[in-house]
Design a protein around this motif. Sequence first.
Motif, short mmCIF file in Angstrom:
data_model
loop_
_atom_site.label_atom_id
_atom_site.label_comp_id
_atom_site.label_asym_id
_atom_site.label_seq_id
_atom_site.Cartn_x
_atom_site.Cartn_y
_atom_site.Cartn_z
N TYR A 204 0.87 -1.19 0.00
CA TYR A 204 0.00 0.00 0.00
C TYR A 204 0.90 1.23 0.00
O TYR A 204 2.14 1.11 -0.06
CB TYR A 204 -0.95 -0.03 1.19
CG TYR A 204 -0.30 0.30 2.51
CD1 TYR A 204 -0.74 1.36 3.28
CD2 TYR A 204 0.78 -0.46 2.99
CE1 TYR A 204 -0.12 1.66 4.49
CE2 TYR A 204 1.39 -0.17 4.18
CZ TYR A 204 0.94 0.90 4.93
OH TYR A 204 1.55 1.21 6.11
N ASP A 205 0.30 2.44 0.07
CA ASP A 205 1.09 3.66 -0.12
C ASP A 205 2.14 3.88 0.97
O ASP A 205 3.14 4.54 0.72
CB ASP A 205 0.15 4.88 -0.16
CG ASP A 205 -0.68 4.85 -1.44
OD1 ASP A 205 -0.28 4.12 -2.37
OD2 ASP A 205 -1.73 5.52 -1.48
N GLY A 206 1.90 3.34 2.17
CA GLY A 206 2.83 3.61 3.27
C GLY A 206 3.96 2.61 3.42
O GLY A 206 4.62 2.55 4.46
N ASP A 207 4.21 1.81 2.37
CA ASP A 207 5.24 0.77 2.42
C ASP A 207 6.57 1.23 3.00
O ASP A 207 7.13 0.59 3.90
CB ASP A 207 5.59 0.30 1.00
CG ASP A 207 4.50 -0.56 0.42
OD1 ASP A 207 3.55 -0.88 1.16
OD2 ASP A 207 4.62 -0.90 -0.76
N GLU A 208 7.06 2.33 2.41
CA GLU A 208 8.42 2.74 2.77
C GLU A 208 8.49 3.20 4.22
O GLU A 208 9.43 2.89 4.95
CB GLU A 208 8.94 3.80 1.80
CG GLU A 208 9.40 3.12 0.52
CD GLU A 208 9.38 3.98 -0.71
OE1 GLU A 208 9.51 5.21 -0.57
OE2 GLU A 208 9.23 3.41 -1.81
N GLN A 209 7.44 3.90 4.63
CA GLN A 209 7.41 4.35 6.03
C GLN A 209 7.36 3.15 6.98
O GLN A 209 8.02 3.12 8.01
CB GLN A 209 6.18 5.24 6.27
CG GLN A 209 6.21 5.85 7.65
CD GLN A 209 4.94 6.59 8.00
OE1 GLN A 209 3.85 6.24 7.55
NE2 GLN A 209 5.09 7.62 8.80
N MET A 210 6.57 2.14 6.59
CA MET A 210 6.44 0.91 7.38
C MET A 210 7.83 0.27 7.59
O MET A 210 8.21 -0.07 8.71
CB MET A 210 5.50 -0.01 6.59
CG MET A 210 5.13 -1.28 7.24
SD MET A 210 3.87 -1.10 8.50
CE MET A 210 4.03 -2.71 9.25
N HIS A 244 15.42 -4.31 -1.02
CA HIS A 244 16.65 -5.11 -1.00
C HIS A 244 17.76 -4.35 -0.26
O HIS A 244 18.48 -4.92 0.57
CB HIS A 244 17.06 -5.43 -2.44
CG HIS A 244 18.32 -6.23 -2.56
ND1 HIS A 244 18.58 -7.36 -1.81
CD2 HIS A 244 19.41 -6.08 -3.36
CE1 HIS A 244 19.76 -7.86 -2.14
NE2 HIS A 244 20.29 -7.09 -3.07
N GLU A 245 17.85 -3.05 -0.52
CA GLU A 245 18.85 -2.21 0.18
C GLU A 245 18.57 -2.14 1.68
O GLU A 245 19.47 -1.88 2.48
CB GLU A 245 18.84 -0.78 -0.39
CG GLU A 245 19.50 -0.65 -1.75
CD GLU A 245 19.19 0.70 -2.41
OE1 GLU A 245 18.77 1.63 -1.67
OE2 GLU A 245 19.34 0.80 -3.63
N GLN A 246 17.31 -2.35 2.05
CA GLN A 246 16.94 -2.31 3.47
C GLN A 246 17.11 -3.67 4.16
O GLN A 246 16.67 -3.86 5.29
CB GLN A 246 15.47 -1.87 3.64
CG GLN A 246 15.09 -0.58 2.93
CD GLN A 246 15.98 0.57 3.36
OE1 GLN A 246 16.17 0.79 4.55
NE2 GLN A 246 16.51 1.31 2.40
#
Length: 384
Positions: A204-210, A244-246
């Motif tokens: 969903y839109d908040g993926d990166e924040q999650m 992957h970088e995370q």
Amino acid sequence: MRRREFLRKSILYGSAAVFAPTLLEGCISGQQKEPAHVHHSTHSGKMQLSWFSYELELRHTFTVAGFSRKVTPGVQVRIEYEGCTGHGEASLPPYLGYTVEGTMAFLQKVDLSQFQSPFLLEDIMDYLDTIEEAQTPAKAAIDIALHDLVGQLSGQPLYALLGVNPDKVLSTSYTIGIDTPDVVREKTRECAGMFNVLKVKVGYDGDEQMVRTVREVTDLPLVVDANQGWTDRQKALDKIFWLHEQGVQMVEQPLPKHRLDDSAWLTQHSPVPVYADESVQRLRDLPGLKGAFHGINIKLMKSTGIREAVKMIHYARTEGMQVMLGCMTETSCAVTAAASLSPLADFADLDGNLLISNDLYEGVGLCDGRLCLPDRPGLGLKEL
Ligand code: MG
């Protein structure tokens, strides 16, 4: 001579003492209380099938891309045979499309009296498929109960019957559901010390924040599950490179389940393995998935249980595919069954029993983040 006689007797009694309680512990039918509202099969025979509905209560409201819920409906199944009771269960999360009523109606049709023993697993599972096409959780419940029973009758744990090495049982991932950053931070903090890998729900839109929020708290390896939540394959690939970088090691069901051509493209370009979950149910789905994914997520509630799950694992291996074992929210009954297969898999996502507050059994445990299997016969369950 007396000493020799004493030693001989000690050895005899010693082996009896080891063997007898093992069998007795396995066959616990005499000790259990029958819950109210138990339905018995109207068919008589050597194997007695009974069941009751049992709603699983979730510790936290569970949110994934698309929906959230607080309980999971389910049906507990028992099969009695020669003083032993095999335990099985059908977990029925609404998105699977099965209901308690449908599951019970199916169980009502099952006539086990035509089978001489629970060891006829192949025949019984073939027969269940002739009754009705779908109802995979009900079939899984019977399959699990039969395996539990066969283990008890043999005096062997399920992993031994399956021929797998219990020392190779995997670590399970623990799922962090979609939530506000504060809750995600708190949940991650709670579980980071207990597990070796965490699963983050994205899609969903908040993926990166999650993912950033989880990363603020821990540097544990992560796997992610998009639950079909991404729709644009190029954007999905960009996200996977970022993930992957995370330190993300695997991504589950990035695209809608029928978009196999786009999945194949993603699989070709992805820096981490891409797994099918919603795209795969049973053994017969696997030939159609070739090239579309690196691996498959096998869940007993979809595969009709342990028997077919083993066949799926072997099929996947012959196609060079990876395997993960997943679960629904389930009691320790079905989770222990799946955990017994984990030495054959690459990833285990078997935290379903840890997500509920009203488990019925003590079964598979957690030892430094790894699953640890009971060494009692069958599933080795103890009723709580
Ligand atoms: Mg999934």
